[in-house]
Design a protein around this motif. Structure first.
Motif, PDB file in Angstrom:
ATOM      1  N   CYS A   1      69.837  22.708  96.010  1.00  0.00           N
ATOM      2  CA  CYS A   1      69.332  21.341  95.844  1.00  0.00           C
ATOM      3  C   CYS A   1      68.431  21.277  94.618  1.00  0.00           C
ATOM      4  O   CYS A   1      67.461  22.036  94.510  1.00  0.00           O
ATOM      5  N   ILE A   2      68.772  20.365  93.722  1.00  0.00           N
ATOM      6  CA  ILE A   2      68.024  20.205  92.475  1.00  0.00           C
ATOM      7  C   ILE A   2      67.615  18.742  92.344  1.00  0.00           C
ATOM      8  O   ILE A   2      68.439  17.840  92.500  1.00  0.00           O
TER       9      ILE A   2
ATOM     10  N   THR B   1      66.325  16.092  89.649  1.00  0.00           N
ATOM     11  CA  THR B   1      66.241  15.962  88.192  1.00  0.00           C
ATOM     12  C   THR B   1      65.646  14.621  87.777  1.00  0.00           C
ATOM     13  O   THR B   1      65.765  13.617  88.477  1.00  0.00           O
TER      14      THR B   1
ATOM     15  N   ILE C   1      69.238  21.731  81.719  1.00  0.00           N
ATOM     16  CA  ILE C   1      70.237  21.593  82.777  1.00  0.00           C
ATOM     17  C   ILE C   1      71.529  22.368  82.494  1.00  0.00           C
ATOM     18  O   ILE C   1      72.126  22.938  83.409  1.00  0.00           O
TER      19      ILE C   1
ATOM     20  N   GLN D   1      70.814  26.035  83.061  1.00  0.00           N
ATOM     21  CA  GLN D   1      70.597  26.208  84.494  1.00  0.00           C
ATOM     22  C   GLN D   1      71.929  26.288  85.237  1.00  0.00           C
ATOM     23  O   GLN D   1      72.136  27.186  86.062  1.00  0.00           O
TER      24      GLN D   1
ATOM     25  N   ILE E   1      76.244  22.487  94.680  1.00  0.00           N
ATOM     26  CA  ILE E   1      74.977  22.154  94.036  1.00  0.00           C
ATOM     27  C   ILE E   1      74.797  20.657  94.211  1.00  0.00           C
ATOM     28  O   ILE E   1      75.633  19.871  93.772  1.00  0.00           O
TER      29      ILE E   1
ATOM     30  N   VAL F   1      72.645  17.590  93.228  1.00  0.00           N
ATOM     31  CA  VAL F   1      71.679  17.127  92.238  1.00  0.00           C
ATOM     32  C   VAL F   1      71.300  15.699  92.586  1.00  0.00           C
ATOM     33  O   VAL F   1      72.140  14.805  92.612  1.00  0.00           O
TER      34      VAL F   1
ATOM     35  N   PHE G   1      63.598  15.440  95.945  1.00  0.00           N
ATOM     36  CA  PHE G   1      64.023  16.670  96.630  1.00  0.00           C
ATOM     37  C   PHE G   1      64.453  16.363  98.065  1.00  0.00           C
ATOM     38  O   PHE G   1      65.456  16.894  98.551  1.00  0.00           O
TER      39      PHE G   1
ATOM     40  N   CYS H   1      65.650  24.219  93.812  1.00  0.00           N
ATOM     41  CA  CYS H   1      65.650  24.641  92.417  1.00  0.00           C
ATOM     42  C   CYS H   1      65.074  23.513  91.552  1.00  0.00           C
ATOM     43  O   CYS H   1      65.571  22.391  91.595  1.00  0.00           O
ATOM     44  N   ASP H   2      64.014  23.823  90.804  1.00  0.00           N
ATOM     45  CA  ASP H   2      63.484  22.850  89.849  1.00  0.00           C
ATOM     46  C   ASP H   2      64.453  22.708  88.690  1.00  0.00           C
ATOM     47  O   ASP H   2      65.217  23.613  88.387  1.00  0.00           O
ATOM     48  N   GLN H   3      64.386  21.576  88.006  1.00  0.00           N
ATOM     49  CA  GLN H   3      65.366  21.287  86.962  1.00  0.00           C
ATOM     50  C   GLN H   3      65.249  22.184  85.733  1.00  0.00           C
ATOM     51  O   GLN H   3      66.136  22.174  84.893  1.00  0.00           O
TER      52      GLN H   3
ATOM     53  N   ASP I   1      64.647  25.614  86.087  1.00  0.00           N
ATOM     54  CA  ASP I   1      64.801  26.993  86.546  1.00  0.00           C
ATOM     55  C   ASP I   1      66.100  27.593  86.017  1.00  0.00           C
ATOM     56  O   ASP I   1      67.167  26.999  86.161  1.00  0.00           O
TER      57      ASP I   1
END
Length: 105
Positions: free
Chosen positions: A6-7, A9, A16, A19, A33, A35, A71, A86-88, A90
């Protein structure tokens, strides 16, 4: 076990692409994933779509709601048995998923 990443953004075009390149090879065909985008005005969405990967599920929000809501929204869409947040910005090490899954076993 199915994995969901889970990201959240917002205007994340700077990182991105790198990532996604760091995460996608670590996932199986049934993984995803998710987003949740908080109304980006840059190329975040077009970069994500350029991967043409069915494992990337994009939720485009109407307007800004803040990172906590963003999130939370991604989490509500996740279908995996194991969820990674996951931060955008990372970038994942090549063995991150393998190491975490081994630790969970």
């Amino acid at each position: 076990m199915r994995i969901s990443v889970c990201i959240a953004t917002f205007n994340g075009e700077k990182f991105i692409r790198e990532q996604m390149v760091s995460i996608l090879p670590q996932l199986g065909d049934a993984d995803e994933i998710v987003v949740s985008d908080d109304g980006s005005s840059d190329d975040t969405i077009s970069i994500l779509k350029s991967f043409h990967d069915s494992r990337i599920f994009i939720c485009q929000n109407d307007g800004r709601h803040g990172f906590i809501w963003n999130f939370e929204h991604a989490l509500t869409k996740a279908t995996g048995d194991v969820i990674f947040l996951c931060d955008q910005d990372d970038i994942w090490k090549p063995n991150k998923v393998e190491a975490v899954m081994a630790a969970l076993q």
